[in-house]
Design an enzyme around this catalytic site. Structure first.
Site, PDB file in Angstrom:
ATOM      1  N   ASP A  36      95.628  46.383  33.515  1.00  0.00           N
ATOM      2  CA  ASP A  36      95.906  44.889  33.633  1.00  0.00           C
ATOM      3  C   ASP A  36      96.801  44.600  35.057  1.00  0.00           C
ATOM      4  O   ASP A  36      96.600  43.414  35.740  1.00  0.00           O
ATOM      5  CB  ASP A  36      97.059  44.314  32.626  1.00  0.00           C
ATOM      6  N   ASP A 274      76.941   7.041  62.422  1.00  0.00           N
ATOM      7  CA  ASP A 274      76.419   8.207  61.927  1.00  0.00           C
ATOM      8  C   ASP A 274      76.596   8.728  60.659  1.00  0.00           C
ATOM      9  O   ASP A 274      75.727   9.333  60.158  1.00  0.00           O
ATOM     10  CB  ASP A 274      76.997   9.364  63.091  1.00  0.00           C
ATOM     11  N   GLY A 409      73.261  11.815  60.094  1.00  0.00           N
ATOM     12  CA  GLY A 409      72.127  10.983  60.653  1.00  0.00           C
ATOM     13  C   GLY A 409      71.250  11.183  61.504  1.00  0.00           C
ATOM     14  O   GLY A 409      70.177  11.154  61.297  1.00  0.00           O
ATOM     15  N   LEU A 410      72.056  11.622  62.627  1.00  0.00           N
ATOM     16  CA  LEU A 410      71.033  11.907  63.622  1.00  0.00           C
ATOM     17  C   LEU A 410      70.061  12.943  63.286  1.00  0.00           C
ATOM     18  O   LEU A 410      68.734  12.743  63.733  1.00  0.00           O
ATOM     19  CB  LEU A 410      71.631  12.187  65.230  1.00  0.00           C
TER      20      LEU A 410
END
Lengths: 511, 422
Positions: A36, A274, A409-410
């Site tokens: 354990d 953007d 975005g771009l």
């Protein structure tokens, strides 16, 4: 019995270890078999701690089973005290020790150790890691915290931070600074970095800030009842939630909120042009209840995403998540079975997944971008750099983290424009994965033969032209287009999808 | 080939420090992680608790996402109530699993601490399920529990469970025992084949259908030192063991090959012809990798039972001195040839009381400490250089071509400590 490969949560004694390892001056004596100790490496490797977790394991073996194990436990307890001289000891059993009839609590009590001994009852066969952490912290607070005079200046306790918590280290630093700016002192932050003697002076705080309900709510409730300390309900994750949190804290403190947002860049980043392409991105959100709830709000209000589905793995928060699902009109998925999560994601075809380490791998398999918002996480999500999720800096971090896997975005615009260009075609592979040049764009003559759908069946067939047209759609929105088209076709009773069907569907879903 | 000068300085007679107490080791379930890669049509079903599943997940790392052929049937409260019910539950889960994975030909029911403590009879379950799913799937069982096995002993228990059901044969065959990465296994078989030794079989085989026969004429060589029970099970079937040092480094590999060659009457000229080139390669590569290790000291915490042969390699071939060689279990019959080759000096310890051993390690301040991941970073933070032991089980390290990689695993941490100025 239930067949499992991946588990979102460990057993409850791992939760207790998270509390013990987070604290200082506390020792955990765990009645457990050999092996354990594997859990130690979660702390030394994933969280990269530079010390061993303060846990002594009794390490019983098959030949010890019988009356011997009780002695093993007592010896381990005594040796742990003698060696580490902790301020307090917690004692408990792991899943195997729960089955043998030793009683760690009773045994430890009879030993007369010169420090508080706090027994833990952690039902391993019905509860899990988060319960273990919550219950352990609650028992420690219950045993040690006492009512006392309030501090002269307004002060609070920050509750719920643990070892192996997702970004707990930096969240607590961020919120401590935020409270300081408001003129509120932190009395004790616990369990993370607190000592048992810190716990004894928790009563001096005017109220409590509960950052992680999963691991601190039971203690917060106890303090409310027994120390007369209210606790905050808003988790300061995201810009709006942080503002709400500041209001809530100031109300409790009886002061006028003065919000310094000079370093908060997230709202402007999200409003800038953007980010327009983020509008309506369909996201699926999965993780622990609290992080899913807060992420859902951020996704909808602050990123302009459409939340396509939500869910959590910890049943303790099932009711909350179901209610939230109803409120935003999506089905809530409450499960700890990753196969169910995978099926749901496959069916929903989101454009992005916000989830855990597991969802990252599901996303990788399905080709869907993913950002991590919740434990369980792997080593890379215990970063060296400052990266809170909470407060205003947390909002900045979240914006960056979430949009990173998406195409901005771009870049998206460029990909549209040049999708037939040799560098940007489908098989080229992402440019940021080094080591392979764009594959040549060979266009063999189509040899596919159209197989018309059998009469009267609702089997969907993509005609070759339509399939070609579908491939012209950039890969990151193609899943959505395919799904929409097929749904549109099914609604119209069309079984063969042609280029026309594709564009009719596009028009149908256009907004 | 006839040089059998006894090395009188060996450690075989050194009194062993036996300790009991807290052990910072894995349980035998961990063996599943590499065994399932090797046995391509086997599925390992652990009957255990959430802890067992969590352990496998932590040990398997990213492997968990690659549709691995192992899983845990997690015991729930209702399974603990009555035993009859548990068997029905198990049958249902197995049926579900096998219908989903028709490619599975062998199913191992792997016992865990919880299943052993509640005395769930997995042997009987395996017999019953074998009948239910014959002839497509053979169901076996072994224990990988922490109360009975340490780390690599899981492989031993697994292989030992297969031996009784292997078919009988009278053929004189060489059996190589122990799961090694395919690339290493191929090298070993190639070298032996070049010497004219054959037919050569391996245990475990890649597929159930390729399984070997065992009988009075079988001779076997061990590739790993932790196979005590398998060794005993094979001897019970009449097979005979070829004792040898384990094939780590140039000297270890040569000694191992030589023992097998002697058994099969290979002449010296052939042995030289086959081994000369790879031996020279290995020596050259080890020399390059082990420059940093010369004169340095090493301390082994117990982990995999590979410690004794590795200590032999590091002391004899890399110029290191051993401070303490800790091993979870010391099978003197198996690692005796390696012990003979370690110069007297180091403490040989079996078992562990981790806090006491840490005290000894801190006092000795060895140049390299070989230990588990739970101890490595804490010891590094104390200024000790460590090599985490688990890598030695997963990385190809046996035989000639891997000898320099093996030395490199130890020299890299030393080099890194020298190179970093922070």
């Amino acid at each position: 019995m239930k067949l499992t490969v991946w588990t979102y949560e460990g057993p409850p004694h791992v939760g207790a270890m998270r509390v013990a390892t987070g604290m200082k001056g506390l020792h955990y004596v765990l009645h457990a078999p050999q092996g354990d100790t594997y859990a130690d490496l979660l702390f030394t490797m994933i969280e990269r701690r530079n010390h061993r977790p303060p846990v002594t394991y009794t390490t019983f073996q098959a030949r010890d089973l019988g009356s011997d194990t009780a002695h093993l436990f007592k010896d381990a307890c005594q040796e742990a005290y003698d060696r580490f001289k902790p301020e307090a000891i917690i004692v408990g059993a792991s899943c195997t020790a729960e089955l043998i009839q030793d009683d760690p609590a009773g045994l430890a009590e009879t030993m007369g150790l010169p420090c508080p001994v706090i027994p833990l009852e952690l039902p391993s066969y019905s509860r899990k890691e988060n319960f273990g952490a919550d219950e352990t912290f609650f028992q420690i607070v219950r045993a040690l915290a006492k009512p006392m005079d309030r501090s002269e200046r307004v002060s609070v306790n920050i509750l719920g931070g643990t070892a192996l918590g997702f970004r707990h280290r930096d969240d607590i630093q961020e919120i401590t600074a935020l409270l300081y700016d408001l003129g509120i002192e932190v009395n004790v932050a616990a369990p993370l970095d607190a000592t048992p003697s810190d716990i004894t002076r928790m009563g001096a705080a005017h109220f409590n800030v509960l950052l992680y309900p999963e691991t601190g709510e039971a203690a917060a409730r106890w303090c409310e009842k027994n120390l007369n300390q209210p606790y905050t309900k808003v988790i300061p994750l995201g810009t709006n939630a942080t503002r709400d949190f500041i209001k809530e804290v100031c109300d409790l403190a009886g002061i006028e909120p003065e919000i310094d947002e000079s370093r908060l860049r997230m709202p402007w980043w999200s409003r800038s042009v953007d980010s327009t392409y983020l509008t309506g991105k369909r996201v699926f959100i999965f993780g622990d209840g609290s992080h899913v709830k807060t992420a859902t709000r951020i996704a909808r209000e602050e990123m302009g995403f459409e939340v396509a589905g939500i869910g959590c793995y910890n049943r303790e928060f099932a009711r909350d998540i179901r209610a939230l699902g109803k409120e935003i009109g999506v089905e809530a998925l409450i499960t700890d079975d990753y196969l169910e999560v995978e099926q749901t994601i496959e069916a929903l075809q989101p454009e992005m997944i916000l989830g855990t380490q597991m969802e990252r791998h599901i996303g990788k398999r399905l080709g869907i971008p993913c950002a991590v918002i919740s434990a369980p996480v792997h080593v890379q999500d215990f970063p060296a750099r400052y990266s809170p999720q909470m407060g205003f800096e947390g909002a900045n971090v979240i914006f960056d983290t979430w949009i990173h896997p998406l195409v901005m975005g771009l870049e998206e615009h460029l990909l549209h424009m040049f999708r037939d260009d040799f560098e940007f075609h489908d098989a080229a592979g992402p440019s940021h994965h080094g080591g392979h040049a764009p594959k040549p764009m060979d266009r063999p003559e189509e040899t596919v033969v159209e197989t018309p759908a059998p009469e009267g069946s609702d089997v969907m067939v993509w005609l070759v032209d339509a399939e070609k047209e579908l491939k012209k759609i950039p890969f990151f929105v193609r899943g959505k287009a395919k799904r929409n088209t097929e749904k549109f076709a099914a609604d119209q009773g069309v079984t063969e999808i042609s280029v026309d069907t594709l564009y009719e569907a596009k028009a149908h879903y256009a907004r | 080939m006839n040089d059998h000068t006894p090395i009188t300085t060996g450690c075989r007679e050194t009194p062993v420090l036996k300790e009991r107490g807290q052990r910072e080791v894995f349980c035998g379930l961990t063996g599943i992680i590499w065994l399932h890669r090797k046995m391509q049509d086997a599925f390992f079903l652990v009957v255990g608790s959430r802890t067992c599943a969590h352990l496998l997940q932590s040990a398997a790392g990213v492997m968990i996402f690659a549709e691995p052929r192992f899983g845990t049937a997690i015991l729930e409260e209702k399974d603990l109530a009555g035993l009859a019910d548990a068997h029905t539950e198990l049958d249902r889960e197995v049926a579900k699993l096998l219908s989903r994975r028709p490619d599975i030909k062998q199913l191992f029911l792997v016992g865990s601490c919880p299943s052993e403590v509640i005395k769930l009879d997995l042997a009987r379950a395996a017999e019953r399920l074998t009948v239910d799913h014959a002839p497509h799937v053979r169901v076996l069982n072994y224990s990988g529990s922490g109360i009975e096995t340490t780390f690599t002993q899981g492989e031993d228990a697994c292989l030992a469970s297969m031996v009784p059901v292997l078919p009988e044969t009278d053929a004189r065959e060489l059996l190589l025992v122990g799961a090694l990465p395919d690339v290493v296994e191929d090298q070993a078989i190639d070298l032996l084949t070049q010497m004219g030794i054959g037919p050569i079989r391996t245990l475990p085989a890649a597929r159930a259908a390729d399984e070997v026969g065992i009988g009075g004429n079988t001779v076997f060589a061990l590739l790993q030192p932790f196979l005590g029970d398998t060794h005993a099970a094979l001897e019970r079937r009449g097979a005979r063991h070829i004792p040898a040092p384990f094939p780590f480094g140039e000297a270890g590999t040569t000694a191992w090959l030589r023992a097998v060659a002697l058994e099969f009457g290979v002449d010296e000229a052939t042995f030289e012809r086959v081994t000369a080139a790879p031996r020279a390669r290995a020596l050259k590569a080890i020399a390059a990798q082990s420059a940093e290790l010369q004169g340095k000291s090493v301390f082994f915490f117990p982990d995999s039972q590979l410690e004794v042969p590795l200590a032999r390699f590091l002391t004899r071939e890399c110029g290191m001195t051993a401070v303490e060689v800790g091993t979870p279990y010391l099978h003197t019959r198996l690692v005796g040839p390696d012990l003979d080759l370690i110069e007297q000096g180091p403490t040989i310890s079996e078992g562990q009381d981790v806090d006491l051993q840490l005290d000894r390690c801190r006092a000795a301040r060895p140049d390299i400490t070989v230990c588990g991941l739970g101890l490595a970073n804490p010891l590094e933070a104390e200024g000790l250089t460590t090599k985490w032991a688990i890598e030695l089980v997963f990385t190809p390290v046996h035989f000639y071509e891997q000898a320099s990689d093996l030395a490199g695993l130890f020299s890299r941490p030393v080099r890194r400590r020298e190179v970093l100025s922070l």
